[in-house]
Scaffold this motif. Structure first.
Motif, PDB file in Angstrom:
ATOM      1  N   CYS A  63       0.836  -1.216   0.000  1.00 19.91           N
ATOM      2  CA  CYS A  63       0.000   0.000   0.000  1.00 19.91           C
ATOM      3  C   CYS A  63       0.863   1.255   0.000  1.00 19.91           C
ATOM      4  CB  CYS A  63      -0.933  -0.002   1.215  1.00 19.91           C
ATOM      5  SG  CYS A  63      -2.296  -1.173   1.093  1.00 19.91           S
ATOM      6  N   ALA A  64       1.907   1.258   0.815  1.00 19.42           N
ATOM      7  CA  ALA A  64       2.786   2.433   0.880  1.00 19.42           C
ATOM      8  C   ALA A  64       3.433   2.694  -0.475  1.00 19.42           C
ATOM      9  CB  ALA A  64       3.852   2.237   1.956  1.00 19.42           C
ATOM     10  N   PHE A  65       3.874   1.644  -1.144  1.00 20.67           N
ATOM     11  CA  PHE A  65       4.532   1.814  -2.436  1.00 20.67           C
ATOM     12  C   PHE A  65       3.577   2.371  -3.488  1.00 20.67           C
ATOM     13  CE2 PHE A  65       5.748   0.455  -6.664  1.00 20.67           C
ATOM     14  CZ  PHE A  65       7.027   0.976  -6.743  1.00 20.67           C
ATOM     15  N   PHE A  66       2.400   1.773  -3.606  1.00 14.61           N
ATOM     16  CA  PHE A  66       1.501   2.196  -4.681  1.00 14.61           C
ATOM     17  C   PHE A  66       0.799   3.523  -4.392  1.00 14.61           C
ATOM     18  CE2 PHE A  66       1.932  -2.247  -6.100  1.00 14.61           C
ATOM     19  CZ  PHE A  66       2.355  -1.981  -7.391  1.00 14.61           C
ATOM     20  N   THR A  67       0.677   3.906  -3.147  1.00 14.96           N
ATOM     21  CA  THR A  67       0.103   5.226  -2.873  1.00 14.96           C
ATOM     22  C   THR A  67       1.166   6.312  -2.854  1.00 14.96           C
ATOM     23  OG1 THR A  67       0.193   4.877  -0.490  1.00 14.96           O
ATOM     24  CG2 THR A  67      -1.868   4.331  -1.589  1.00 14.96           C
ATOM     25  N   GLY A  68       2.421   5.926  -2.772  1.00 11.14           N
ATOM     26  CA  GLY A  68       3.514   6.885  -2.722  1.00 11.14           C
ATOM     27  C   GLY A  68       4.372   6.871  -3.972  1.00 11.14           C
ATOM     28  N   ALA A  69       5.352   5.990  -3.986  1.00  9.96           N
ATOM     29  CA  ALA A  69       6.357   5.960  -5.056  1.00  9.96           C
ATOM     30  C   ALA A  69       5.747   5.754  -6.444  1.00  9.96           C
ATOM     31  CB  ALA A  69       7.395   4.878  -4.771  1.00  9.96           C
ATOM     32  N   ALA A  70       4.772   4.859  -6.558  1.00  9.08           N
ATOM     33  CA  ALA A  70       4.187   4.584  -7.880  1.00  9.08           C
ATOM     34  C   ALA A  70       3.441   5.808  -8.413  1.00  9.08           C
ATOM     35  CB  ALA A  70       3.256   3.374  -7.823  1.00  9.08           C
ATOM     36  N   ARG A  71       2.673   6.457  -7.553  1.00  7.29           N
ATOM     37  CA  ARG A  71       1.959   7.669  -8.005  1.00  7.29           C
ATOM     38  C   ARG A  71       2.942   8.768  -8.389  1.00  7.29           C
ATOM     39  NH1 ARG A  71      -2.877   7.486  -3.652  1.00  7.29           N
ATOM     40  NH2 ARG A  71      -4.416   6.452  -4.966  1.00  7.29           N
ATOM     41  N   GLN A  72       3.996   8.937  -7.591  1.00 13.84           N
ATOM     42  CA  GLN A  72       4.994   9.959  -7.913  1.00 13.84           C
ATOM     43  C   GLN A  72       5.702   9.627  -9.216  1.00 13.84           C
ATOM     44  OE1 GLN A  72       5.525  12.979  -6.281  1.00 13.84           O
ATOM     45  NE2 GLN A  72       6.588  13.303  -8.217  1.00 13.84           N
ATOM     46  N   HIS A  73       5.962   8.361  -9.433  1.00  8.80           N
ATOM     47  CA  HIS A  73       6.594   7.906 -10.670  1.00  8.80           C
ATOM     48  C   HIS A  73       5.746   8.305 -11.884  1.00  8.80           C
ATOM     49  CE1 HIS A  73       8.720   5.048 -13.338  1.00  8.80           C
ATOM     50  NE2 HIS A  73       7.522   4.756 -13.802  1.00  8.80           N
ATOM     51  N   HIS A  74       4.458   8.067 -11.805  1.00 10.30           N
ATOM     52  CA  HIS A  74       3.573   8.439 -12.913  1.00 10.30           C
ATOM     53  C   HIS A  74       3.557   9.959 -13.107  1.00 10.30           C
ATOM     54  CE1 HIS A  74       1.137   4.470 -12.410  1.00 10.30           C
ATOM     55  NE2 HIS A  74       2.333   4.274 -12.898  1.00 10.30           N
ATOM     56  N   ALA A  75       3.507  10.702 -12.018  1.00 11.89           N
ATOM     57  CA  ALA A  75       3.522  12.168 -12.124  1.00 11.89           C
ATOM     58  C   ALA A  75       4.829  12.651 -12.759  1.00 11.89           C
ATOM     59  CB  ALA A  75       3.331  12.796 -10.741  1.00 11.89           C
ATOM     60  N   ASP A  76       5.945  12.024 -12.382  1.00 11.74           N
ATOM     61  CA  ASP A  76       7.235  12.402 -12.968  1.00 11.74           C
ATOM     62  C   ASP A  76       7.266  12.113 -14.462  1.00 11.74           C
ATOM     63  OD1 ASP A  76       8.109  13.242 -10.482  1.00 11.74           O
ATOM     64  OD2 ASP A  76       9.302  11.432 -10.087  1.00 11.74           O
ATOM     65  N   ALA A  79       5.287  14.741 -16.250  1.00 11.49           N
ATOM     66  CA  ALA A  79       5.912  16.062 -16.262  1.00 11.49           C
ATOM     67  C   ALA A  79       7.244  16.096 -17.006  1.00 11.49           C
ATOM     68  CB  ALA A  79       6.119  16.541 -14.820  1.00 11.49           C
ATOM     69  N   LEU A  80       8.035  15.036 -16.905  1.00  9.80           N
ATOM     70  CA  LEU A  80       9.407  15.072 -17.417  1.00  9.80           C
ATOM     71  C   LEU A  80       9.613  14.361 -18.750  1.00  9.80           C
ATOM     72  CD1 LEU A  80      11.190  14.204 -14.047  1.00  9.80           C
ATOM     73  CD2 LEU A  80      10.938  16.474 -15.077  1.00  9.80           C
ATOM     74  N   ILE A  81       8.890  13.291 -18.979  1.00  8.23           N
ATOM     75  CA  ILE A  81       9.159  12.447 -20.143  1.00  8.23           C
ATOM     76  C   ILE A  81       8.174  12.698 -21.274  1.00  8.23           C
ATOM     77  CG2 ILE A  81       9.382  10.059 -20.944  1.00  8.23           C
ATOM     78  CD1 ILE A  81      11.533  11.023 -18.882  1.00  8.23           C
ATOM     79  N   PHE A  82       6.901  12.630 -20.966  1.00  5.53           N
ATOM     80  CA  PHE A  82       5.894  12.710 -22.022  1.00  5.53           C
ATOM     81  C   PHE A  82       5.934  14.021 -22.803  1.00  5.53           C
ATOM     82  CE2 PHE A  82       3.027   9.464 -19.604  1.00  5.53           C
ATOM     83  CZ  PHE A  82       3.966   8.469 -19.842  1.00  5.53           C
ATOM     84  N   PRO A  83       6.096  15.192 -22.147  1.00  4.12           N
ATOM     85  CA  PRO A  83       6.133  16.437 -22.934  1.00  4.12           C
ATOM     86  C   PRO A  83       7.286  16.481 -23.945  1.00  4.12           C
ATOM     87  CG  PRO A  83       5.739  16.923 -20.628  1.00  4.12           C
ATOM     88  CD  PRO A  83       6.084  15.464 -20.702  1.00  4.12           C
TER      89      PRO A  83
END
Length: 179
Positions: A63-76, A79-83
């Protein structure tokens, strides 16, 4: 016994440079694959042992991983790769980026369905429905594997090339004095 002399204070240093974005994102992918294995093992463990200390600890970490690191990974990535890739103007590449963005939404939906059951396990409750949990974990895991495969085989290599080209162009403008 001789008295120890105090060690001199170490001089301040500058912070190390951050990991380049793609290296950090790759590391998260590697960690994610491990957590997905843990998630599958947790379902098997619940079937064989129910909610015990091992299941609780595993569910809490997942739960900690998917609510934290995984969500941040998608946001990164958003913001950083897709544009960078969309700026290339390649229609096929843009379609892949749009698919990955859609995946992020679906992965979030899938997680929002799994999270309450896993949080219950983490807290020691047994009200999860094993067959539904197993099905949901299968869907979630399959989508993540497909998603990561596309990113690592096509998106990250293209992003690396595009970022290098943009950096070279920026450096060229600075060298020639153009703004």
């Amino acid at each position: 016994m001789a008295a120890r002399t105090a060690r001199a204070a170490r001089p301040a240093r500058t912070a190390p440079p951050p990991l380049p974005p793609l290296e950090a994102l790759d590391r998260t992918h590697h960690e994610m694959m491990g957590v997905l294995v843990d998630l599958t093992h947790l379902v098997d463990h619940l079937e064989n042992h129910g909610v015990d200390a091992i299941a609780r600890k595993s569910a809490k970490a997942i739960c900690a991983f998917f609510t934290g690191a995984a969500r941040q990974h998608h946001a990164d990535e958003e913001a950083l790769i897709f544009p960078v890739l969309i700026r290339k103007g390649d229609a096929q590449l843009t379609q892949h980026v749009l698919r990955l963005q859609q995946d992020h939404g679906w992965l979030e939906e899938d997680w929002l369905e799994l999270a309450p059951q896993l949080q219950a396990v983490a807290e020691g409750y047994s009200w999860y429905e094993l067959d539904a949990l197993r099905h949901g974990v299968g869907v979630f895991t399959t989508l993540y594997h497909e998603h990561i495969a596309l990113e690592e085989s096509l998106i990250y290599p293209e992003a690396k090339r595009a970022m290098a080209a943009e950096a070279a162009s920026r450096d060229q403008r600075v060298t020639t004095g153009a703004a």
